[in-house]
Design an enzyme around this catalytic site. Structure first.
Site, PDB file in Angstrom:
ATOM      1  N   LEU A   1       0.829  -1.220   0.000  1.00  0.00           N
ATOM      2  CA  LEU A   1       0.000   0.000   0.000  1.00  0.00           C
ATOM      3  C   LEU A   1       0.854   1.257   0.000  1.00  0.00           C
ATOM      4  CD1 LEU A   1      -2.591  -1.074   2.731  1.00  0.00           C
ATOM      5  CD2 LEU A   1      -2.916  -1.106   0.260  1.00  0.00           C
ATOM      6  N   GLY A   2       2.091   1.124   0.423  1.00  0.00           N
ATOM      7  CA  GLY A   2       2.963   2.294   0.452  1.00  0.00           C
ATOM      8  C   GLY A   2       4.247   1.978   1.203  1.00  0.00           C
TER       9      GLY A   2
ATOM     10  N   THR B   1       7.318  -0.501   5.522  1.00  0.00           N
ATOM     11  CA  THR B   1       6.552  -0.803   4.323  1.00  0.00           C
ATOM     12  C   THR B   1       5.180  -1.281   4.782  1.00  0.00           C
ATOM     13  OG1 THR B   1       6.549  -1.981   2.239  1.00  0.00           O
ATOM     14  CG2 THR B   1       7.456  -3.151   4.068  1.00  0.00           C
TER      15      THR B   1
ATOM     16  N   LYS C   1       1.768  -2.479   8.822  1.00  0.00           N
ATOM     17  CA  LYS C   1       2.985  -1.664   8.696  1.00  0.00           C
ATOM     18  C   LYS C   1       4.148  -2.451   9.289  1.00  0.00           C
ATOM     19  CE  LYS C   1       4.892   2.779  10.261  1.00  0.00           C
ATOM     20  NZ  LYS C   1       4.583   4.170  10.624  1.00  0.00           N
TER      21      LYS C   1
ATOM     22  N   ASP D   1       5.251  15.432  13.303  1.00  0.00           N
ATOM     23  CA  ASP D   1       5.633  15.132  11.924  1.00  0.00           C
ATOM     24  C   ASP D   1       4.419  15.252  10.996  1.00  0.00           C
ATOM     25  OD1 ASP D   1       7.377  14.533   9.886  1.00  0.00           O
ATOM     26  OD2 ASP D   1       7.315  12.365  10.208  1.00  0.00           O
TER      27      ASP D   1
ATOM     28  N   LYS E   1       2.470  16.349   7.986  1.00  0.00           N
ATOM     29  CA  LYS E   1       2.817  16.820   6.639  1.00  0.00           C
ATOM     30  C   LYS E   1       1.851  16.202   5.645  1.00  0.00           C
ATOM     31  CE  LYS E   1       6.316  13.229   6.374  1.00  0.00           C
ATOM     32  NZ  LYS E   1       7.715  12.878   6.245  1.00  0.00           N
TER      33      LYS E   1
ATOM     34  N   ASN F   1       1.602  11.676   5.875  1.00  0.00           N
ATOM     35  CA  ASN F   1       1.083  11.395   7.218  1.00  0.00           C
ATOM     36  C   ASN F   1      -0.362  11.792   7.442  1.00  0.00           C
ATOM     37  OD1 ASN F   1       3.523  10.347   7.648  1.00  0.00           O
ATOM     38  ND2 ASN F   1       4.323  12.011   8.916  1.00  0.00           N
TER      39      ASN F   1
ATOM     40  N   ASP G   1       1.160   7.693  11.179  1.00  0.00           N
ATOM     41  CA  ASP G   1       2.595   7.702  11.466  1.00  0.00           C
ATOM     42  C   ASP G   1       2.948   8.476  12.743  1.00  0.00           C
ATOM     43  OD1 ASP G   1       5.281   7.405  11.430  1.00  0.00           O
ATOM     44  OD2 ASP G   1       5.629   8.380   9.507  1.00  0.00           O
TER      45      ASP G   1
ATOM     46  N   THR H   1      10.005  16.872   9.367  1.00  0.00           N
ATOM     47  CA  THR H   1      10.400  17.161   8.000  1.00  0.00           C
ATOM     48  C   THR H   1      10.701  18.650   7.942  1.00  0.00           C
ATOM     49  OG1 THR H   1       8.956  15.401   7.293  1.00  0.00           O
ATOM     50  CG2 THR H   1       9.611  16.989   5.616  1.00  0.00           C
TER      51      THR H   1
HETATM   52  N1  LIG Z   1      -3.334   2.733   7.536  1.00  0.00           N
HETATM   53  C1  LIG Z   1      -2.895   2.804   6.289  1.00  0.00           C
HETATM   54  N2  LIG Z   1      -3.708   2.475   5.259  1.00  0.00           N
HETATM   55  C2  LIG Z   1      -3.267   2.543   3.974  1.00  0.00           C
HETATM   56  N3  LIG Z   1      -2.020   2.932   3.623  1.00  0.00           N
HETATM   57  C3  LIG Z   1      -1.166   3.277   4.610  1.00  0.00           C
HETATM   58  C4  LIG Z   1      -1.555   3.223   5.990  1.00  0.00           C
HETATM   59  N4  LIG Z   1      -0.495   3.622   6.755  1.00  0.00           N
HETATM   60  C5  LIG Z   1       0.490   3.915   5.883  1.00  0.00           C
HETATM   61  N5  LIG Z   1       0.097   3.702   4.602  1.00  0.00           N
HETATM   62  C6  LIG Z   1       0.903   3.934   3.385  1.00  0.00           C
HETATM   63  O1  LIG Z   1       2.246   3.558   3.636  1.00  0.00           O
HETATM   64  C7  LIG Z   1       3.133   4.680   3.479  1.00  0.00           C
HETATM   65  C8  LIG Z   1       4.258   4.608   4.506  1.00  0.00           C
HETATM   66  O2  LIG Z   1       3.749   4.620   5.823  1.00  0.00           O
HETATM   67  P1  LIG Z   1       4.409   5.513   6.968  1.00  0.00           P
HETATM   68  O3  LIG Z   1       4.428   6.948   6.501  1.00  0.00           O
HETATM   69  O4  LIG Z   1       3.672   5.250   8.221  1.00  0.00           O
HETATM   70  O5  LIG Z   1       5.889   4.901   7.000  1.00  0.00           O
HETATM   71  P2  LIG Z   1       7.213   5.514   7.680  1.00  0.00           P
HETATM   72  O6  LIG Z   1       8.402   4.765   7.168  1.00  0.00           O
HETATM   73  O7  LIG Z   1       7.015   5.525   9.157  1.00  0.00           O
HETATM   74  O8  LIG Z   1       7.146   6.977   7.081  1.00  0.00           O
HETATM   75  P3  LIG Z   1       8.222   8.177   7.060  1.00  0.00           P
HETATM   76  O9  LIG Z   1       8.955   8.073   5.772  1.00  0.00           O
HETATM   77  O10 LIG Z   1       7.325   9.412   7.126  1.00  0.00           O
HETATM   78  O11 LIG Z   1       9.070   8.035   8.241  1.00  0.00           O
HETATM   79  C9  LIG Z   1       2.228   5.911   3.612  1.00  0.00           C
HETATM   80  O12 LIG Z   1       2.721   7.002   2.893  1.00  0.00           O
HETATM   81  C10 LIG Z   1       0.907   5.412   3.032  1.00  0.00           C
HETATM   82  O13 LIG Z   1       0.929   5.526   1.624  1.00  0.00           O
END
Ligand SMILES: Nc1ncnc2c1ncn2[C@@H]1O[C@H](COP(=O)(O)OP(=O)(O)OP(=O)(O)O)[C@@H](O)[C@H]1O
Length: 368
Positions: free
Chosen positions: A61-62, A68, A84, A179, A181, A185, A201, A219
């Protein structure tokens, strides 16, 4: 069903075969065996795997800098979730991730991404979160309609109202997010206009946020002046709650006019620059390439001088919105608008009844 036989009298006999599509044919987010990506392999999730009670699919999903996120299914509660996955190398990292978990576990608000469960093994921590299917706020702002990278005032107001509701809840619990943004987030619960937003996040969130912290994170282009100063002067600290209010001002500016108030040079790309000295996100800032540091320097200067330009559309037509942005982007954290004063601003109060009605209809009722 697989194996069922349909027999038509005096005619042909058909046997139904359940066809399992090859992963390469699957593209939809809700399909269980989508294509593999190299990153997913590296992360250890390359097919449907059972983690705790969840089935974690390979549908990514991202990705963020440290995690991830995959689509997961909870067969017991018949619901989908976002898994996550954070890779942990040291025990200290596990502690920091668990800090995020503890904060999230203590929160329940319609505009905060809910955590359902956690699972932990030697290499990874998996957080099972409420699934958001609407993408992130940045994508929404830049793609939603023909306004050219911005959204209409009414939608911006509704989103700001939700953001302030979530922050009011957090700040009353003495928690700051630190954080906020638009790119990653702030997620949308589902697609569609007047979206319900969810703050996600909480990796940099901080309890007891009335206290000064010397660990700057976040950021760069969303940091307040005191955060920028603390970033460059280790003996200086800053407080999390006014910092969230500053970021809200930046987000509101972006929603209404489609550009960043401080990071608006054609090649300034410090948006992605994350810095942190107190978490599993440690070290990113230090490893920046030179050209990014240059762009970053300019952004930092603009923030410290607190000079916001309102020369373009739509500000002339939006004096009340501009006053709110101004009050959130006050350099001095002591006089900067708080969440309470922002909620009491003319821009919000002038349509409070409608905002509350829409919120009750679309959000509060959906929570019950
Ligand atoms: N609950 C969710 N439902 C759907 N997609 C999600 C969810 N949580 C996160 N994502 C996707 O996953 C991506 C990464 O999640 P997240 O920002 O929490 O990771 P991170 O590594 O902690 O981020 P950062 O780079 O800000 O430190 C988000 O940008 C979003 O696209």
């Amino acid at each position: 069903m697989d194996g069922d036989i349909i027999q038509l009298p005096n005619s042909l006999r058909f046997t139904c075969l359940h066809l399992w599509k090859e992963s390469a044919e699957k593209l939809s987010i809700f399909e269980a065996t989508p294509p593999l990506q190299p990153l997913q392999k590296a992360w250890g999730i390359n097919a449907n795997v059972k983690i705790g009670k969840y089935i974690v699919t390979s549908q990514c999903l991202g990705t963020g800098s440290f995690a991830t996120v995959h689509l997961a299914l909870d067969p017991e509660r018949h619901r989908q979730a976002a898994c996550k996955t954070i890779r942990t190398k040291k025990n200290s990292e596990i502690g920091l991730v668990m800090k995020e978990v503890r904060i999230l576990m203590s929160l329940k608000h319609p505009n905060i991404n809910e955590i359902y469960d956690t699972e932990e093994n030697k290499r990874f921590i998996h957080l099972f979160l409420q699934l958001c299917t609407g993408g992130d706020l940045f994508t929404y702002i830049t793609h939603a309609n023909g306004l050219g990278s911005r959204i209409c005032e009414a939608e911006a107001k509704y989103i700001t109202y939700q953001l302030l509701q979530a922050l009011k809840y957090l700040h009353e619990k003495q928690i700051s997010h630190r954080d906020l943004k638009v790119p990653e987030n702030i997620l949308l619960y589902c697609p569609g206009p007047y979206p319900r937003i969810l703050i996600a996040d909480f990796g940099l969130a901080r309890p007891n946020s009335y206290q000064e912290t010397f660990n700057v994170c976040g950021t760069v282009s969303y940091l307040p002046p005191e955060g920028i100063l603390a970033l460059d002067n280790k003996h200086l600290g800053y407080i999390g709650m006014p910092s969230d209010c500053w970021s809200t001002g930046v987000i509101l500016y972006i929603m209404l006019c489609g550009s960043h108030p401080f990071d608006n040079e054609p090649h300034a790309s410090s948006n992605w620059v994350t810095c942190a000295r107190d978490s599993h996100k440690q070290g990113t800032f230090a490893s920046l390439p030179d050209h990014h540091s240059q762009a970053d320097l300019k952004v930092k200067e603009k923030i410290i001088h607190g000079h916001v330009e309102y020369y373009r559309d739509p500000w002339i037509a939006l004096p009340d919105a501009r006053r709110l942005v101004d009050s959130l982007l006050i350099c001095d954290p002591q006089t900067r608008a708080t969440v309470h004063s922002a909620l009491a601003s003319t821009w919000i109060l002038s349509e409070l009844e409608d905002l509350e009605a829409l919120y009750r209809l679309r959000i509060s009722s959906a929570q019950v």
